[in-house]
Scaffold this motif. Structure first.
Motif, mmCIF file in Angstrom:
data_model
loop_
_atom_site.group_PDB
_atom_site.id
_atom_site.type_symbol
_atom_site.label_atom_id
_atom_site.label_comp_id
_atom_site.label_asym_id
_atom_site.label_seq_id
_atom_site.Cartn_x
_atom_site.Cartn_y
_atom_site.Cartn_z
ATOM 1 N N THR A 103 0.881 -1.379 -0.006
ATOM 2 C CA THR A 103 -0.121 0.089 0.043
ATOM 3 C C THR A 103 0.807 1.232 -0.092
ATOM 4 O O THR A 103 0.569 2.261 -0.755
ATOM 5 C CB THR A 103 -1.005 -0.007 1.108
ATOM 6 N N ALA A 104 1.796 1.227 0.675
ATOM 7 C CA ALA A 104 2.861 2.421 0.913
ATOM 8 C C ALA A 104 3.596 2.680 -0.521
ATOM 9 O O ALA A 104 3.693 3.912 -1.081
ATOM 10 C CB ALA A 104 3.836 2.036 1.758
ATOM 11 N N LEU A 109 4.024 5.760 -5.247
ATOM 12 C CA LEU A 109 3.869 5.750 -7.023
ATOM 13 C C LEU A 109 2.662 6.762 -7.284
ATOM 14 O O LEU A 109 2.797 7.747 -8.365
ATOM 15 C CB LEU A 109 3.694 4.397 -7.199
ATOM 16 N N LEU A 110 1.589 6.787 -6.490
ATOM 17 C CA LEU A 110 0.597 7.944 -6.719
ATOM 18 C C LEU A 110 0.842 9.107 -6.690
ATOM 19 O O LEU A 110 0.794 10.141 -7.505
ATOM 20 C CB LEU A 110 -0.589 7.522 -6.068
ATOM 21 N N PHE A 114 1.100 12.264 -9.210
ATOM 22 C CA PHE A 114 0.678 13.691 -9.200
ATOM 23 C C PHE A 114 1.763 14.687 -9.344
ATOM 24 O O PHE A 114 1.483 15.592 -9.954
ATOM 25 C CB PHE A 114 0.012 13.864 -7.568
ATOM 26 N N ILE A 115 3.031 14.579 -9.070
ATOM 27 C CA ILE A 115 4.136 15.219 -9.190
ATOM 28 C C ILE A 115 4.578 15.589 -10.386
ATOM 29 O O ILE A 115 4.458 16.622 -11.121
ATOM 30 C CB ILE A 115 5.361 14.930 -8.515
ATOM 31 N N LEU A 151 5.987 20.380 -3.933
ATOM 32 C CA LEU A 151 6.725 20.087 -2.678
ATOM 33 C C LEU A 151 6.053 19.666 -1.646
ATOM 34 O O LEU A 151 6.501 18.635 -0.995
ATOM 35 C CB LEU A 151 7.345 21.502 -2.011
ATOM 36 N N ARG A 152 4.490 19.949 -1.625
ATOM 37 C CA ARG A 152 3.667 19.173 -0.618
ATOM 38 C C ARG A 152 3.757 17.749 -1.099
ATOM 39 O O ARG A 152 3.782 16.753 -0.235
ATOM 40 C CB ARG A 152 2.256 19.937 -0.767
ATOM 41 N N ASP A 153 3.629 17.260 -2.322
ATOM 42 C CA ASP A 153 3.501 16.085 -2.694
ATOM 43 C C ASP A 153 4.617 15.289 -2.469
ATOM 44 O O ASP A 153 4.679 13.861 -2.229
ATOM 45 C CB ASP A 153 2.933 15.824 -4.253
#
Length: 179
Positions: A103-104, A109-110, A114-115, A151-153
């Motif tokens: 799951t991690a 990867l998700l 997004f990045i 940066l958040r992601d």
């Protein structure tokens, strides 16, 4: 007085003194609790992001994905509808600590996807709201926050990597089930 010399790597004595009998650094309580905190934090973000999008009208879900101009229209709709469900399922698995490493890795990867998506629209000069927490679509040129979003992601990606390296943490089904 005779002193016997034993060759060790130095880790055995430290682990023995710490009450870990050579089980490695991942067995240390502070690492386990840090993993648990990372699981809960990442799960909270994923669930919130998924829930906000899930409760939006389907047209807005699709519009947010289409704004990236990366996927064909039909696929953009499927991603728009499916992404919130995936995010909430990953969140629930993280909170439960079930199949934690898998799951991690999926969560990390998700975040990487997004990045890449945000970097892509930034590089192509598109002006959109990322839609990460609902909304999405075109915005005025001065309203983009691509650097902050990346940066958040990256921070969320780091949480996913930590969890993958030091699973499952405390209070997890994986520990209970011996996985």
């Amino acid at each position: 007085m005779v002193v016997e010399a034993h060759e060790t790597s130095g880790h055995e004595e430290h682990d023995k003194d710490a009450g870990h009998e050579g089980r490695g650094p991942a067995s240390r309580p502070w690492i386990q609790w840090t993993t648990t905190a990372a699981r809960v934090a990442l799960a909270g973000v994923l669930f919130w992001a998924g829930w906000v999008k899930f409760t939006e009208p389907p047209a807005l879900q699709r519009q947010a994905v289409e704004a990236y101009e990366l996927l064909p229209e039909g696929l953009a709709g499927a991603v728009g509808y499916g992404l919130p469900v995936l995010e909430m399922v990953l969140a629930l698995l993280l909170v439960a600590g079930f199949v934690t490493r898998f799951t991690a890795v999926l969560s990390a990867l998700l975040m990487a996807v997004f990045i890449a998506g945000i970097a892509s629209v930034w590089a192509r000069g598109l002006n959109i709201d990322c839609g990460c927490f609902g909304g999405g679509g075109a915005v005025a040129a001065g309203e983009t926050e691509y650097l902050q979003e990346i940066l958040r992601d990256l921070g969320f990606l780091a949480l996913g990597v930590w969890i993958a390296v030091f699973p499952p943490g405390r209070l997890s089904l994986d520990r209970r089930l011996g996985l």
